[in-house]
Write a protein that holds these residues in place. Structure first.
Motif, short mmCIF file in Angstrom:
data_model
loop_
_atom_site.label_atom_id
_atom_site.label_comp_id
_atom_site.label_asym_id
_atom_site.label_seq_id
_atom_site.Cartn_x
_atom_site.Cartn_y
_atom_site.Cartn_z
N ASP A 79 0.85 -1.19 0.00
CA ASP A 79 0.00 0.00 0.00
C ASP A 79 0.89 1.24 0.00
N GLN A 80 0.79 2.03 -1.06
CA GLN A 80 1.65 3.22 -1.17
C GLN A 80 1.36 4.24 -0.07
N HIS A 81 0.18 4.20 0.50
CA HIS A 81 -0.12 5.11 1.61
C HIS A 81 0.69 4.78 2.86
N LEU A 82 1.24 3.56 2.91
CA LEU A 82 2.02 3.13 4.07
C LEU A 82 3.53 3.21 3.84
N GLU A 83 3.93 3.58 2.64
CA GLU A 83 5.37 3.61 2.33
C GLU A 83 6.05 4.77 3.04
N VAL A 84 7.20 4.46 3.68
CA VAL A 84 8.01 5.47 4.36
C VAL A 84 9.24 5.84 3.52
N LYS A 85 9.95 4.81 3.03
CA LYS A 85 11.17 5.08 2.26
C LYS A 85 11.59 3.82 1.52
N ARG A 86 12.14 3.99 0.33
CA ARG A 86 12.73 2.87 -0.40
C ARG A 86 14.22 2.79 -0.06
N ILE A 87 14.68 1.59 0.15
CA ILE A 87 16.07 1.36 0.56
C ILE A 87 16.79 0.64 -0.58
N GLY A 88 17.55 1.39 -1.36
CA GLY A 88 18.25 0.81 -2.50
C GLY A 88 17.28 0.21 -3.49
N ASN A 89 17.78 -0.78 -4.22
CA ASN A 89 16.96 -1.43 -5.25
C ASN A 89 16.18 -2.63 -4.71
N SER A 90 16.47 -3.05 -3.49
CA SER A 90 15.95 -4.34 -3.04
C SER A 90 14.88 -4.27 -1.96
N HIS A 91 14.80 -3.16 -1.21
CA HIS A 91 13.93 -3.13 -0.04
C HIS A 91 13.14 -1.83 0.05
N ALA A 92 12.11 -1.86 0.87
CA ALA A 92 11.33 -0.66 1.19
C ALA A 92 10.93 -0.72 2.66
N VAL A 93 10.80 0.44 3.26
CA VAL A 93 10.28 0.56 4.62
C VAL A 93 8.84 1.02 4.53
N ILE A 94 7.93 0.27 5.12
CA ILE A 94 6.53 0.64 5.16
C ILE A 94 6.04 0.54 6.61
N LEU A 95 4.87 1.07 6.86
CA LEU A 95 4.28 0.97 8.19
C LEU A 95 3.50 -0.33 8.33
N ASN A 96 3.50 -0.88 9.53
CA ASN A 96 2.63 -1.99 9.86
C ASN A 96 1.19 -1.47 9.83
N VAL A 122 0.31 -1.81 17.21
CA VAL A 122 -0.01 -1.57 18.61
C VAL A 122 0.76 -0.33 19.08
N GLN A 123 2.00 -0.20 18.59
CA GLN A 123 2.84 0.95 18.91
C GLN A 123 2.95 1.87 17.70
N SER A 124 3.02 3.16 17.95
CA SER A 124 3.16 4.15 16.88
C SER A 124 4.45 3.94 16.11
N ALA A 125 4.39 4.17 14.80
CA ALA A 125 5.56 4.14 13.90
C ALA A 125 6.22 2.76 13.83
N HIS A 126 5.43 1.71 14.01
CA HIS A 126 5.92 0.34 13.85
C HIS A 126 6.21 0.12 12.36
N MET A 127 7.49 -0.11 12.04
CA MET A 127 7.91 -0.19 10.64
C MET A 127 8.26 -1.62 10.23
N LEU A 128 8.06 -1.89 8.93
CA LEU A 128 8.44 -3.16 8.33
C LEU A 128 9.47 -2.89 7.24
N LEU A 129 10.53 -3.67 7.23
CA LEU A 129 11.53 -3.62 6.16
C LEU A 129 11.24 -4.82 5.26
N ILE A 130 10.68 -4.56 4.09
CA ILE A 130 10.22 -5.64 3.21
C ILE A 130 11.08 -5.71 1.95
N THR A 131 11.14 -6.89 1.34
CA THR A 131 11.79 -7.01 0.05
C THR A 131 10.82 -6.55 -1.04
N LYS A 132 11.34 -5.84 -2.03
CA LYS A 132 10.49 -5.32 -3.10
C LYS A 132 9.94 -6.45 -3.97
#
Length: 281
Positions: A67-84, A88-98
């Protein structure tokens, strides 16, 4: 640059909650006193049970695409940081493979390089659930980060991990070490160094090696701060109605109406961890 990512995550969370993409879970918080005075957090889910905690059949992959509304930042060519989506806690982030990578496969050098880049921007408690028996709710690879402010405790069981990393606690004192490995980390966190520590701990827990095994030979949880890394081998996902992922070993438990709270209050929180961990040897 430090904490810029955290501020971005908070800004994205505000917008995503306003448009309905982010659905924080409502919980009540109590504390359980464990062994040697350890304080566990027990949160009881008061919101409707989200789909990823319901026992259902196959689900669509929420990360492909994410969900692009949850995207925080793209990390290089392989990963992205999005929100859970269901925090339960604010700013809980997921580092996912693209692209598709299995949660049950070996964490790669690319994963660790991406983690190191994110940790340089904002840090906290990293955790990973290797598959369903370790509490993973999605099969697409994702590491998770709960941000922490400077000086804020990493987790409820921080002292336990520190003592184990320093070698102060032995197997005789703490039987959970039969299922766990905890090591102190050097001050410089490079992806290459973290990858090597991870592989060493996995081999010690008899999970195999990437050279000899296509995937780890068992389920496990990974927990990490800037000071230590821990792996816990798992044999089941839950018991007595409690679903346990890596955060359970960090001292943060979640209960639902299906959980036997009387059992955990009677037996103690460590009894739950022992019941789902898999001792080696």
């Amino acid at each position: 640059m430090t904490n810029d990512l955290l501020q971005k995550a908070k800004d994205v969370a505000t917008a995503a909650q306003a448009n309905g993409s982010l659905v924080p879970l409502e919980t009540s918080l109590t504390h359980l006193i464990g062994q040697q005075g350890a304080r566990f957090e027990l949160r009881h889910l008061q919101s409707a049970t989200p789909k990823h905690l319901q026992a259902e059949g196959p689900k669509p992959n929420p990360f492909l695409p994410w969900d692009q509304h949850l995207e925080v930042k793209r990390i290089g060519n392989s990963h992205a940081v999005i929100l859970n989506k269901y925090p339960v806690q604010s700013a809980h982030m997921l580092l996912i493979t693209k692209t598709w990578q299995p949660q049950s496969g070996w964490l790669s050098m690319e994963d660790w390089n991406a983690l190191a880049l994110v940790d340089a921007m904002t840090t906290g408690l990293w955790f990973f659930n290797s598959g369903p028996d370790a509490g993973a709710s999605q099969p697409h690879r994702h590491l998770q980060l709960l941000p922490r402010a400077p000086g804020e405790p990493i987790c409820a069981r921080q002292t336990w991990f520190q003592r184990c990393a320093e070698g102060i606690t032995s197997v005789e004192d703490e039987p959970l070490l039969r299922s766990s490995r905890v090591v102190k980390l050097a001050s410089s966190l490079t992806g290459e160094k973290l990858h090597q520590v991870y592989l060493t701990l996995a081999e010690e827990l008899e999970l195999g090696t990437p050279e000899q095994n296509d995937r780890p030979q068992g389920a496990y949880n990974l927990l990490m701060s800037r000071d230590w890394m821990a792996l816990i081998r798992r044999r089941r996902e839950g018991i007595h109605g409690f679903n346990v992922n890596a955060l359970g070993f960090a001292g943060s438990l979640l209960s639902t109406d299906a959980s036997d709270r009387a059992w955990i209050e009677r037996k103690g929180p460590e009894a739950l961890l022992h019941a789902v961990a898999d001792a080696v040897g």
